[in-house]
Motif scaffolding. Structure first.
Motif, mmCIF file in Angstrom:
data_model
loop_
_atom_site.group_PDB
_atom_site.id
_atom_site.type_symbol
_atom_site.label_atom_id
_atom_site.label_comp_id
_atom_site.label_asym_id
_atom_site.label_seq_id
_atom_site.Cartn_x
_atom_site.Cartn_y
_atom_site.Cartn_z
ATOM 1 N N CYS A 179 -48.156 44.952 1.065
ATOM 2 C CA CYS A 179 -48.794 45.311 -0.503
ATOM 3 C C CYS A 179 -49.190 46.706 -0.328
ATOM 4 C CB CYS A 179 -49.635 44.448 -1.137
ATOM 5 S SG CYS A 179 -48.957 42.715 -1.445
ATOM 6 N N ASP A 180 -48.162 47.740 -0.605
ATOM 7 C CA ASP A 180 -48.466 49.190 -0.626
ATOM 8 C C ASP A 180 -48.602 49.652 -2.084
ATOM 9 O OD1 ASP A 180 -49.285 51.579 0.269
ATOM 10 O OD2 ASP A 180 -47.415 51.996 1.022
ATOM 11 N N LEU A 181 -49.296 50.584 -2.315
ATOM 12 C CA LEU A 181 -49.392 51.138 -4.000
ATOM 13 C C LEU A 181 -48.236 51.325 -4.338
ATOM 14 C CD1 LEU A 181 -51.168 51.628 -6.198
ATOM 15 C CD2 LEU A 181 -51.626 53.913 -5.222
ATOM 16 N N SER A 182 -47.299 52.152 -3.867
ATOM 17 C CA SER A 182 -46.126 52.649 -4.360
ATOM 18 C C SER A 182 -45.101 51.774 -4.703
ATOM 19 C CB SER A 182 -45.554 53.784 -3.340
ATOM 20 O OG SER A 182 -44.247 54.349 -3.842
ATOM 21 N N PRO A 183 -44.614 50.932 -3.909
ATOM 22 C CA PRO A 183 -43.714 49.739 -4.442
ATOM 23 C C PRO A 183 -44.325 48.721 -5.434
ATOM 24 C CG PRO A 183 -44.734 49.307 -2.187
ATOM 25 C CD PRO A 183 -45.112 50.602 -2.273
ATOM 26 N N LEU A 184 -45.634 48.742 -5.485
ATOM 27 C CA LEU A 184 -46.263 47.761 -6.560
ATOM 28 C C LEU A 184 -46.196 48.650 -8.021
ATOM 29 C CD1 LEU A 184 -49.439 46.562 -4.908
ATOM 30 C CD2 LEU A 184 -47.707 45.157 -5.652
ATOM 31 N N LEU A 185 -46.147 49.945 -7.896
ATOM 32 C CA LEU A 185 -45.949 50.580 -9.091
ATOM 33 C C LEU A 185 -44.629 50.389 -9.749
ATOM 34 C CD1 LEU A 185 -47.987 53.970 -8.558
ATOM 35 C CD2 LEU A 185 -48.909 51.799 -9.783
ATOM 36 N N LYS A 186 -43.698 50.772 -8.643
ATOM 37 C CA LYS A 186 -42.300 50.626 -9.028
ATOM 38 C C LYS A 186 -41.925 49.096 -9.534
ATOM 39 C CE LYS A 186 -40.894 53.600 -5.546
ATOM 40 N NZ LYS A 186 -40.080 54.050 -4.299
ATOM 41 N N LEU A 187 -42.697 47.978 -9.108
ATOM 42 C CA LEU A 187 -42.393 46.781 -9.530
ATOM 43 C C LEU A 187 -42.847 46.409 -10.894
ATOM 44 C CD1 LEU A 187 -41.101 44.463 -8.143
ATOM 45 C CD2 LEU A 187 -43.318 43.469 -7.553
ATOM 46 N N SER A 188 -43.774 47.232 -11.456
ATOM 47 C CA SER A 188 -44.458 46.840 -12.604
ATOM 48 C C SER A 188 -43.567 47.404 -13.756
ATOM 49 C CB SER A 188 -45.667 47.447 -12.759
ATOM 50 O OG SER A 188 -46.310 47.449 -14.121
ATOM 51 N N CYS A 189 -43.629 46.582 -14.917
ATOM 52 C CA CYS A 189 -42.789 46.589 -16.121
ATOM 53 C C CYS A 189 -43.544 47.566 -17.106
ATOM 54 C CB CYS A 189 -42.086 45.480 -16.756
ATOM 55 S SG CYS A 189 -43.341 44.142 -17.114
ATOM 56 N N SER A 190 -44.913 47.881 -16.958
ATOM 57 C CA SER A 190 -45.968 48.518 -17.690
ATOM 58 C C SER A 190 -45.625 50.160 -17.577
ATOM 59 C CB SER A 190 -47.430 48.242 -17.349
ATOM 60 O OG SER A 190 -47.591 46.941 -17.524
ATOM 61 N N ASP A 191 -46.260 50.884 -18.612
ATOM 62 C CA ASP A 191 -46.201 52.265 -18.344
ATOM 63 C C ASP A 191 -47.209 52.561 -17.268
ATOM 64 O OD1 ASP A 191 -45.980 54.987 -18.344
ATOM 65 O OD2 ASP A 191 -46.921 55.225 -20.541
ATOM 66 N N THR A 192 -46.521 53.108 -16.038
ATOM 67 C CA THR A 192 -47.143 53.475 -14.762
ATOM 68 C C THR A 192 -47.616 55.207 -14.952
ATOM 69 O OG1 THR A 192 -45.518 53.954 -13.444
ATOM 70 C CG2 THR A 192 -46.423 51.565 -13.644
ATOM 71 N N MET A 193 -47.536 55.669 -16.009
ATOM 72 C CA MET A 193 -47.720 57.231 -15.938
ATOM 73 C C MET A 193 -49.291 57.719 -15.607
ATOM 74 S SD MET A 193 -47.266 60.198 -18.915
ATOM 75 C CE MET A 193 -48.988 59.611 -19.795
ATOM 76 N N ILE A 194 -50.247 56.827 -15.971
ATOM 77 C CA ILE A 194 -51.694 57.266 -15.536
ATOM 78 C C ILE A 194 -51.750 57.015 -14.118
ATOM 79 C CG2 ILE A 194 -53.930 56.313 -16.040
ATOM 80 C CD1 ILE A 194 -53.157 56.022 -18.704
ATOM 81 N N ASN A 195 -51.177 56.053 -13.858
ATOM 82 C CA ASN A 195 -51.312 55.250 -12.299
ATOM 83 C C ASN A 195 -50.693 56.382 -11.449
ATOM 84 O OD1 ASN A 195 -51.209 52.794 -13.881
ATOM 85 N ND2 ASN A 195 -52.079 52.041 -12.110
ATOM 86 N N GLU A 196 -49.599 56.806 -11.704
ATOM 87 C CA GLU A 196 -48.943 57.974 -10.833
ATOM 88 C C GLU A 196 -49.566 59.508 -10.948
ATOM 89 O OE1 GLU A 196 -44.967 57.723 -12.454
ATOM 90 O OE2 GLU A 196 -44.482 56.137 -11.397
ATOM 91 N N LEU A 197 -50.166 59.822 -12.195
ATOM 92 C CA LEU A 197 -50.887 60.952 -12.300
ATOM 93 C C LEU A 197 -52.045 60.948 -11.192
ATOM 94 C CD1 LEU A 197 -50.980 63.599 -13.601
ATOM 95 C CD2 LEU A 197 -52.503 62.555 -15.486
ATOM 96 N N VAL A 198 -52.951 59.742 -11.453
ATOM 97 C CA VAL A 198 -54.071 59.526 -10.452
ATOM 98 C C VAL A 198 -53.741 59.328 -9.282
ATOM 99 C CG1 VAL A 198 -55.969 58.069 -10.004
ATOM 100 C CG2 VAL A 198 -55.456 58.409 -12.530
ATOM 101 N N LEU A 199 -52.364 58.875 -8.830
ATOM 102 C CA LEU A 199 -52.163 59.054 -7.402
ATOM 103 C C LEU A 199 -51.545 60.339 -6.725
ATOM 104 C CD1 LEU A 199 -51.074 57.206 -4.847
ATOM 105 C CD2 LEU A 199 -48.941 57.044 -5.989
#
Length: 318
Positions: A179-199
């Motif tokens: 379970c790596d962060l990047s594939p988990l973000l791709k799997l989510s159906c939510s808006d991941t803009m904040i997560n990707e910005l923080v990442l």
């Protein structure tokens, strides 16, 4: 609807490194061997440093921390992958997945910070040799070890807490071996803009600051070594940081090679390659680099192995 879908995702499916059935046994044997070599090699380094009073110096104290982080890093992902191959089950619970992601992030970040700290230690040793023991006092060494661990936990906790707010809908298949962060973000159906910005911001900071410290340290080291008149003196000075420089080149070379100059393979395969190099290959190679290129470490390991071999006979004599 989202809340309902979110509660149905109780587990994820880890596809692993390959979907081909004929690849599973070779992968199991390969990664089991790499895992055992990594744990044994880094474990021997920790034991050698702990038992040999000659190695009770800041440099080896930081190396022991790096070895512990490497054992922990490979233990975060590989045992679960081996168990999945052996049981032919790809499932991992939601809670276990987030826990695995937390520690996987933690140990990669701490490796990065510790390499920066070790570069500073070499800078002080070569550029300020007369004041080395005064500057690298026990309190400073303690802080230089504890602060990276605290910062790494903060980074990992930040990503984990941000991930908790995301919704996972129908798909629960992760094209990865852990379970790596990047594939988990791709799997989510939510808006991941904040997560990707923080990442992006945190990831850039985590890489940039230690790398800047390493670069500054080695620029100063090279300038100091070039002032030494004798060739023997120059070689001796460079040899004290040769192992660390090799590990640094391996670590950052992996970052550049995988993420800045990606091949024609798809992003999922690129992430897998990067993860294998960071979490398995680099931790496995570090003990060889430090033992083969370091005379003191080779001596300590030799004494440790001889002590282990002679201990049963000592017991019989007693």
């Amino acid at each position: 609807m989202h809340q309902g879908n979110q509660t149905t995702i109780l587990e994820f499916l880890l596809l692993g490194l390959s979907n081909q059935a004929e690849h599973q046994k070779p992968l199991f044997v390969l990664f089991l061997g790499m895992y055992l070599v990594t744990v044994a090699g880094n474990g021997l380094i920790i034991m050698a440093i702990g038992l040999d009073s000659y190695l009770h110096t800041p440099m080896y104290f930081f190396l022991a921390n790096l070895s512990f982080a490497d054992i922990s890093s490979v233990s975060t992902s590989v045992p679960k992958m081996l168990m999945n191959i052996q049981t032919k089950s790809q499932s991992i619970s939601y809670e276990s997945c987030l826990t695995q992601m937390y520690f996987a992030t933690l140990f990669v970040v701490i490796d990065n910070f510790l390499l920066g700290v070790m570069a500073y230690d070499r800078f002080v040793a070569i550029c300020h040799p007369l004041n080395y023991t005064t500057i690298m006092e026990p309190r400073l060494c303690f802080l230089l070890t504890v602060i990276p661990w605290i910062l790494s936990n903060i980074v990992s906790l930040t990503h984990t807490l941000l991930l908790l707010r995301l919704v996972f809908c129908d798909s629960n298949t992760i094209p990865h071996f852990f379970c790596d962060l990047s594939p988990l973000l791709k799997l989510s159906c939510s808006d991941t803009m904040i997560n990707e910005l923080v990442l992006f911001i945190v990831g850039l900071s985590v890489i940039t600051f230690p790398f800047a410290l390493i670069l500054f340290s080695y620029i100063c080291i090279v300038r100091a070594v070039l002032r030494i008149s004798s060739t023997e003196g120059k070689w001796k000075a460079f040899s004290t940081c040769g192992s660390h420089l090799t590990v640094v080149l391996l670590f950052y070379g992996t970052i550049v090679g995988v993420y800045f100059f990606p091949s024609s393979t798809d992003p999922d395969n690129r992430d897998k390659i990067g993860a294998v190099l960071f979490t398995v290959v680099t931790p496995m190679l570090n003990p060889f680099i430090y033992s083969l290129r370091n005379k003191d470490m080779k001596g300590a390991l030799r004494k440790l192995i001889c002590r282990k071999r002679s201990s049963p006979f000592d017991t019989l004599v007693i």
